[in-house]
Write an enzyme that holds these catalytic residues in place. Structure first.
Site, PDB file in Angstrom:
ATOM      1  N   HIS A  11       1.299  -1.266  -0.292  1.00 59.12           N
ATOM      2  CA  HIS A  11      -0.048   0.094  -0.119  1.00 59.12           C
ATOM      3  C   HIS A  11       0.633   0.958  -0.325  1.00 59.12           C
ATOM      4  CE1 HIS A  11       0.928   1.114   4.218  1.00 59.12           C
ATOM      5  NE2 HIS A  11       0.490  -0.461   4.768  1.00 59.12           N
ATOM      6  N   GLU A  13       1.783   4.792   1.416  1.00 58.89           N
ATOM      7  CA  GLU A  13       1.843   5.379   2.593  1.00 58.89           C
ATOM      8  C   GLU A  13       0.932   6.254   3.439  1.00 58.89           C
ATOM      9  OE1 GLU A  13       5.181   9.197   3.775  1.00 58.89           O
ATOM     10  OE2 GLU A  13       3.170   9.749   3.362  1.00 58.89           O
ATOM     11  N   THR A  15      -0.986   6.942   7.185  1.00 61.68           N
ATOM     12  CA  THR A  15      -1.192   8.973   7.838  1.00 61.68           C
ATOM     13  C   THR A  15       0.290   8.359   8.912  1.00 61.68           C
ATOM     14  OG1 THR A  15      -2.591   8.329   9.012  1.00 61.68           O
ATOM     15  CG2 THR A  15      -3.026  10.160   6.748  1.00 61.68           C
ATOM     16  N   ARG A  62      -5.838   1.457   4.017  1.00 55.47           N
ATOM     17  CA  ARG A  62      -4.756   1.568   2.612  1.00 55.47           C
ATOM     18  C   ARG A  62      -4.606   0.831   2.111  1.00 55.47           C
ATOM     19  NH1 ARG A  62      -2.685   0.305   8.235  1.00 55.47           N
ATOM     20  NH2 ARG A  62      -1.224  -1.325   8.816  1.00 55.47           N
ATOM     21  N   GLU A  89      -1.037  -5.962   7.856  1.00 58.10           N
ATOM     22  CA  GLU A  89       0.084  -6.108   8.251  1.00 58.10           C
ATOM     23  C   GLU A  89       0.629  -6.488   9.399  1.00 58.10           C
ATOM     24  OE1 GLU A  89       3.270  -5.671   8.178  1.00 58.10           O
ATOM     25  OE2 GLU A  89       3.951  -3.249   7.398  1.00 58.10           O
ATOM     26  N   ARG A 116      10.933  -4.752  14.664  1.00 60.42           N
ATOM     27  CA  ARG A 116      10.642  -4.361  13.249  1.00 60.42           C
ATOM     28  C   ARG A 116      10.982  -5.935  12.783  1.00 60.42           C
ATOM     29  NH1 ARG A 116      11.810  -0.546  10.412  1.00 60.42           N
ATOM     30  NH2 ARG A 116       9.946  -0.568   9.088  1.00 60.42           N
ATOM     31  N   ARG A 117      12.607  -5.943  13.192  1.00 62.33           N
ATOM     32  CA  ARG A 117      13.518  -7.128  11.835  1.00 62.33           C
ATOM     33  C   ARG A 117      13.821  -8.294  12.218  1.00 62.33           C
ATOM     34  NH1 ARG A 117      11.151  -4.176   8.205  1.00 62.33           N
ATOM     35  NH2 ARG A 117      12.523  -2.256   7.390  1.00 62.33           N
ATOM     36  N   ASN A 188       4.784  -6.620   5.890  1.00 60.15           N
ATOM     37  CA  ASN A 188       5.234  -7.841   6.161  1.00 60.15           C
ATOM     38  C   ASN A 188       4.472  -9.137   6.043  1.00 60.15           C
ATOM     39  OD1 ASN A 188       7.778  -7.278   7.667  1.00 60.15           O
ATOM     40  ND2 ASN A 188       5.566  -5.718   9.057  1.00 60.15           N
TER      41      ASN A 188
END
EC number: 5.4.2.11
Length: 253
Positions: A11, A13, A15, A62, A89, A116-117, A188
Site C-alpha cells: 500500500h 504511505e 498517515t 490503506r 500487516e 521490527r526486523r 510484512n
C-alpha cells in the site's frame, strides 16, 4: 519458462507511516503522498498493459484504497476482490501508535530493529489498557475469527504463519487455473509470500525492504517458482529512493 505472472503491491504511505508510528492493525488512512503513490503504481500497471482476473487485499483501508486506485486507474473496477484479515500487516502489539524514532531513542535502535526486523521475536502484546485495544481487538470486522486466531502481537514468523495458508489454499489454485492475480497488501504479509516464493532464509527476509506503492512483478513457472528475480514497475530512481526510505524508518532522529 514462465507460465504465470503475479503482481503484488505494498500500500501507499499511510498517515501513520508519515508520522513514523507503528501502525500494524490500526486502520490508518492513506496520506496525500500515499494516494499519489497508489496512482503512480496504477499508471505503471496501465503503461505495462497488465490485466487481471481476481484481486486480493487485507481488511485495512490503506491496502484497499491502494487497490481501488489501481483498479480505477487501469479501468478494471469490475474485477472481483477478496478481502481477508490474513493479508493484514503484522500486529505490532503494545508498540501500536508509538513513534518509531521516539521508541528508538527510549529503547535503543537495536531493540527497535529487533522488534521490527527479527524473524521470531514479537513486540510486547497489546493489553486491554492499550489506547487502541478496543478499536482493533473489539472491531466487528474480526468478529468471525475463531478463538485464538485474533493476535495481540505478532513476530514476522507469526505473520507469515497466518498469511501463507491463505496463499496456499486460496490464491495458488487461482494462479494454477490460469488466473492473473493482483495482491495489494502490506510490507510484512507480502514478505511472507516473497520468502515462500524465493525460498529465502529468515535472515534474508528481515533485510528485504519492499517500497510503498510500487508494483512488484513475478514471472512464475508451472511449479510457481520464479523464473527471474522480482521486477519493480517504475523508474530506477523511484524504486531506489522508496527502498531507502523504508530502511531508514527505525533510526533515531
Amino acid at each position: 519458462m514462465a507460465t504465470h505472472r503475479l503482481v503484488m503491491v505494498r500500500h501507499g504511505e499511510s498517515t501513520w507511516n508519515q508520522e513514523n508510528r507503528f501502525c500494524g492493525w490500526f486502520d490508518a488512512e492513506l496520506s496525500e503522498k500515499g494516494t499519489e503513490e497508489a496512482k503512480r503504481g496504477a499508471k505503471a500497471i496501465k503503461d505495462a498493459k497488465m490485466e487481471f482476473d481476481i484481486c486480493y487485499t487485507s481488511v485495512l483501508k490503506r491496502a484497499i484504497r491502494t487497490l481501488w486506485a489501481i483498479l480505477d486507474g487501469t479501468d478494471q473496477m469490475w474485477l472481483p476482490v477478496v478481502r481477508t484479515w490474513r493479508l493484514n500487516e503484522r500486529h505490532y502489539g503494545g508498540l501500536t501508535g508509538l513513534n518509531k524514532a521516539e521508541t528508538a531513542a527510549k529503547h535503543g535502535e537495536e531493540q527497535v530493529k529487533i522488534w521490527r526486523r527479527s524473524f521470531d521475536i514479537p513486540p510486547p502484546p497489546m493489553d486491554e489498557k492499550h489506547p487502541y485495544y478496543n478499536s482493533i481487538s473489539k472491531e466487528r470486522r474480526y468478529a468471525g475469527l475463531k478463538p485464538g486466531e485474533l493476535p495481540t502481537c505478532e513476530s514476522l514468523k507469526d505473520t507469515i504463519a497466518r498469511a501463507l495458508p491463505f496463499w496456499n489454499e486460496e490464491i495458488v489454485p487461482q494462479i494454477k487455473a490460469g488466473k492473473r492475480v493482483l495482491i495489494a497488501a502490506h510490507g510484512n504479509s507480502l514478505r511472507g509470500i516473497v520468502k515462500h516464493l524465493e525460498g529465502m532464509s529468515d535472515q534474508a527476509i528481515m533485510e528485504l525492504n519492499l517500497p510503498t506503492g510500487i508494483p512488484i512483478v513475478y514471472e512464475l513457472n508451472k511449479e510457481l517458482k520464479p523464473t527471474k528475480p522480482m521486477q519493480f514497475l517504475g523508474d530506477e530512481e523511484t524504486v531506489r529512493k522508496a527502498m531507502e526510505a523504508v530502511a531508514a524508518q527505525g533510526k533515531a532522529k
